[in-house]
Design a protein around this motif. Structure first.
Motif, short mmCIF file in Angstrom:
data_model
loop_
_atom_site.label_atom_id
_atom_site.label_comp_id
_atom_site.label_asym_id
_atom_site.label_seq_id
_atom_site.Cartn_x
_atom_site.Cartn_y
_atom_site.Cartn_z
N GLU A 109 0.99 -1.19 0.05
CA GLU A 109 0.02 -0.26 0.16
C GLU A 109 0.82 1.17 0.10
O GLU A 109 0.72 2.27 -0.75
CB GLU A 109 -0.82 -0.21 1.08
CG GLU A 109 -2.02 -1.08 1.29
CD GLU A 109 -3.12 -0.82 0.12
OE1 GLU A 109 -3.32 0.31 -0.26
OE2 GLU A 109 -3.73 -1.67 -0.43
N LEU A 110 2.05 1.17 0.63
CA LEU A 110 2.75 2.34 0.64
C LEU A 110 3.54 2.64 -0.74
O LEU A 110 3.44 3.82 -1.16
CB LEU A 110 3.98 2.29 1.80
CG LEU A 110 5.28 3.12 1.76
CD1 LEU A 110 4.76 4.58 1.76
CD2 LEU A 110 6.06 2.87 3.13
N VAL A 111 4.18 1.38 -1.31
CA VAL A 111 4.80 1.57 -2.73
C VAL A 111 3.87 2.39 -3.53
O VAL A 111 4.19 2.66 -4.56
CB VAL A 111 5.59 0.42 -3.05
CG1 VAL A 111 4.83 -0.69 -3.58
CG2 VAL A 111 6.96 0.89 -3.85
N ALA A 112 2.61 1.61 -3.35
CA ALA A 112 1.70 2.15 -4.56
C ALA A 112 1.25 3.47 -4.57
O ALA A 112 0.85 4.12 -5.55
CB ALA A 112 0.30 1.46 -4.37
N GLU A 113 1.77 4.32 -3.63
CA GLU A 113 1.66 5.73 -3.48
C GLU A 113 2.32 6.52 -4.42
O GLU A 113 2.29 7.49 -4.97
CB GLU A 113 2.01 6.45 -2.12
CG GLU A 113 1.20 5.89 -0.99
CD GLU A 113 0.00 6.79 -0.85
OE1 GLU A 113 -0.36 7.57 -1.53
OE2 GLU A 113 -0.90 6.51 0.20
N PHE A 114 3.32 5.59 -5.01
CA PHE A 114 4.44 6.32 -5.85
C PHE A 114 4.22 5.69 -7.65
O PHE A 114 5.16 5.64 -8.31
CB PHE A 114 5.97 5.85 -5.70
CG PHE A 114 6.16 6.58 -4.24
CD1 PHE A 114 6.58 7.86 -4.16
CD2 PHE A 114 6.05 5.87 -3.03
CE1 PHE A 114 6.70 8.36 -2.93
CE2 PHE A 114 6.33 6.49 -1.86
CZ PHE A 114 6.79 7.79 -1.52
N ALA A 115 3.12 5.23 -7.65
CA ALA A 115 2.55 4.81 -9.05
C ALA A 115 2.83 5.95 -10.05
O ALA A 115 2.46 7.07 -9.85
CB ALA A 115 1.30 4.31 -9.04
N ILE B 118 9.88 -6.29 1.34
CA ILE B 118 10.20 -5.23 0.36
C ILE B 118 9.17 -5.33 -0.64
O ILE B 118 8.61 -6.38 -1.20
CB ILE B 118 11.76 -5.72 -0.26
CG1 ILE B 118 12.74 -5.71 0.62
CG2 ILE B 118 11.85 -4.84 -1.39
CD1 ILE B 118 13.78 -6.20 -0.04
N ALA B 119 8.59 -4.02 -1.02
CA ALA B 119 7.76 -3.86 -2.14
C ALA B 119 8.25 -3.29 -3.03
O ALA B 119 9.16 -2.02 -2.92
CB ALA B 119 6.45 -3.19 -1.46
N LEU B 120 8.01 -3.16 -4.28
CA LEU B 120 8.65 -2.67 -5.54
C LEU B 120 7.24 -1.99 -6.39
O LEU B 120 6.20 -2.65 -6.58
CB LEU B 120 9.39 -3.42 -6.20
CG LEU B 120 10.59 -4.00 -5.55
CD1 LEU B 120 10.08 -5.53 -5.39
CD2 LEU B 120 11.76 -3.78 -6.37
N ASN B 121 7.25 -0.96 -6.93
CA ASN B 121 6.21 -0.50 -7.92
C ASN B 121 6.33 -0.64 -9.18
O ASN B 121 5.29 -0.14 -9.92
CB ASN B 121 5.93 1.43 -7.59
CG ASN B 121 7.18 2.12 -8.16
OD1 ASN B 121 8.23 1.40 -8.48
ND2 ASN B 121 6.81 3.31 -8.30
#
Length: 534
Positions: free
Chosen positions: A269-275, A318-321
């Motif tokens: 959910e955090l990394v999705a902010e940087f789509a 680790i989450a990546l966009n």
């Protein structure tokens, strides 16, 4: 219960009613039942499907003496159906009533409901959704479930195999315990169905706080334990199509744990902010980010996120966009990592991870929309709290400069990033960002000044570990998820080397805080928006 009313144990299945929306497995089930000598009743499309397969079927219309009518709205709501489901076979009065009115018992009900949830998920209009609310199906399911002493009720194709296995074990009959389990599953299905309808209608009518609120889920996984080994736990999906841990494909690694699922959701959910904002990576530990960064490549973004707090990153999520690639995967496997989640992963990345059997790799196909509203709820003693998920954010136009010095363009970019990260950090939250990467995170402290100090100290420790001459916070900006109640937190940030601040504003001492910022030569902007996260 009196001795003469003890539950029947073994019940032979001689007559079955099959009426399903989802035809998966229907023909194979019906063929096996027919081979056991079971008489098959059916309705509409189900009857047609079975006849096309060469099976003999009795139309429910022939049982009720009424044709299906009103576009199929009325077909099973009749005493010849519900009497056959509800009659107590060991009650003389019930048996006499059946004989007097020509009602034959129904021993097995196989029903799944109109696809209301799927219709809503497709974005259908109001009237179409209403037409996909099943009436007869839930009525029959509830009747059969109540009478599980004598009747089997199956609501999911996934249970067909278990039913046939039970019938095979008992020579065409089922045990009481098996029917109890079917009834429990059936009641849960109708409850979930009604919850979906009521919640959709509340949304359609813009009812923010309906008098009664129900939530439902489908078991996705029985977990080894919860947050701690002494706690039992399970993972349920809510049927929504939001990309994330619930919808992801797991390529490798052992089953996710309770904490893995919680942390992976927080990371994605955090990394999705940087789509759409270039390669971005978020590293999460205990639901808090310990590093978030943008980069020219994913590998660069990962390295910059990792350098925020290398110690905490060990064993993290680790989450990546963007699609995980080989070079980034090579960097990730340099330390132990629990889970990696990304929209996709290329062959090179999967090959790198294949050598790390305990590392879980999840792909989702796409990113969740960070701006989409949804409901979040939390249990408290005696009830639960419900709110919109925090989908708010700010743009340059929303910010108000309150200091003598305005932020530079570079500072403003970092301020907006820090504010975005702050939304995903436990309160009280303080985030230092420099050149598109977090360099210090203070989370979950009881006082804001402590969060400010902890984040700065961790940044200093990281600089020393990297052999740098000065703390990472020199030249950074700071975000605070809520206003500074006193100037001490802001002064601490300035002493750590920060040059600009973003915060909601609204404190009784805003003038004091602004004066302290001016005295320190800081630029500060107010958002008029708070991001508490508890």
């Amino acid at each position: 219960m009196p001795a003469d009313r003890l539950p029947a144990d073994i019940v032979h299945v001689k007559r079955a009613l099959l009426s399903v929306s989802d035809k998966t497995g229907l023909i194979d089930l019906a063929r096996t039942l027919a081979a056991m000598g079971v008489e098959l009743l059916s309705t509409g499309g189900s009857a047609g499907t079975l006849r096309q397969a060469g099976l003999t079927v009795v139309d429910v219309a022939d049982v009720t003496g009424f044709p299906e009518m009103m576009d199929g709205r009325v077909k099973t709501l009749h005493p010849n159906v519900h009497g056959g489901l509800l009659a107590l076979r060991d009650d003389a009065g019930h048996v006499a009533a059946m004989q007097a009115h020509g009602i034959a018992p129904i021993d097995l009900l196989v029903v799944n409901l109109y696809p209301f949830e799927a219709t809503v998920a497709k974005g259908a209009d109001y009237d179409t959704c209403i037409e996909n609310i099943d009436i007869g199906g839930p009525a029959m399911i509830r009747a059969a479930s109540k009478n599980h002493r004598f009747v089997n009720v199956v609501t999911d194709p996934e249970d067909y195999a278990a039913l046939l296995a039970e019938l095979g074990t008992h020579d065409g009959a089922t045990s009481y315990g098996f029917r109890q389990g079917l009834a429990q599953t059936a009641y849960a299905r109708t409850a979930a169905y009604d919850a979906a309808v009521s919640n959709w209608m509340a949304g359609a009518l813009n009812v923010v706080a309906p008098r009664r609120r129900a939530f439902a889920g489908t078991l996705a996984q029985t977990l080894r334990y919860g947050e701690n080994p002494h706690q039992r736990a399970a993972f349920y999906t809510d049927g929504s199509a939001r990309p994330g841990v619930a919808t992801a494909k797991q390529w490798q690694g052992k089953e996710l744990s309770y904490n893995n699922i919680n942390d992976t959701d927080a990371a994605f959910e955090l990394v999705a902010e940087f789509a759409g904002k270039g390669p971005a990576v978020a590293i999460i530990k205990h639901a808090n980010p310990c590093g978030v960064a943008l980069g020219a490549t994913l590998a660069e973004a990962y390295g910059r996120a990792f350098d925020c707090d290398r110690t905490s990153a060990f064993g993290g999520i680790i989450a990546l966009n963007q699609t995980l690639d080989g070079p980034t995967a090579e960097r990730i496997v340099e330390i132990f990592t629990e889970v990696v989640i990304a929209p996709d992963a290329d062959d090179a990345a999967r090959a790198v991870f294949a050598g790390k059997k305990n590392l879980r790799l999840l792909t989702t196909g796409t990113l969740p929309d960070a701006a989409t509203l949804g409901l979040a709820f939390r249990q408290v003693a005696g009830g639960f709290l419900v709110q919109d998920r925090d989908a708010a954010n700010v743009t340059l136009d929303d910010l108000r400069v309150v200091t003598k010095r305005a932020p530079t363009d570079a500072e403003m970019r970092d301020l907006l990033m820090a504010w975005t990260v702050a939304k995903h950090v436990k309160s009280n939250a303080i985030i230092y960002v420099k050149d598109g990467a977090t360099v210090g995170v203070g989370a979950g402290q009881m006082s804001r000044v402590d969060s400010t100090r902890i984040a700065a100290r961790k940044a200093d420790d990281m600089a020393q570990a990297m052999g740098l001459a000065q703390p990472l916070t020199i030249g950074s900006v700071v975000a605070s998820d809520a206003f500074f109640p006193f100037a001490d937190g802001l002064i601490t940030a300035a002493e750590a080397g920060a040059t600009a601040i973003i915060q909601p504003g609204g404190s009784m001492r805003d003038d004091e805080v602004i004066a302290a910022a001016d005295a320190a030569g800081l630029a500060m902007v107010f958002t008029n928006q708070r991001h508490f996260r508890h």
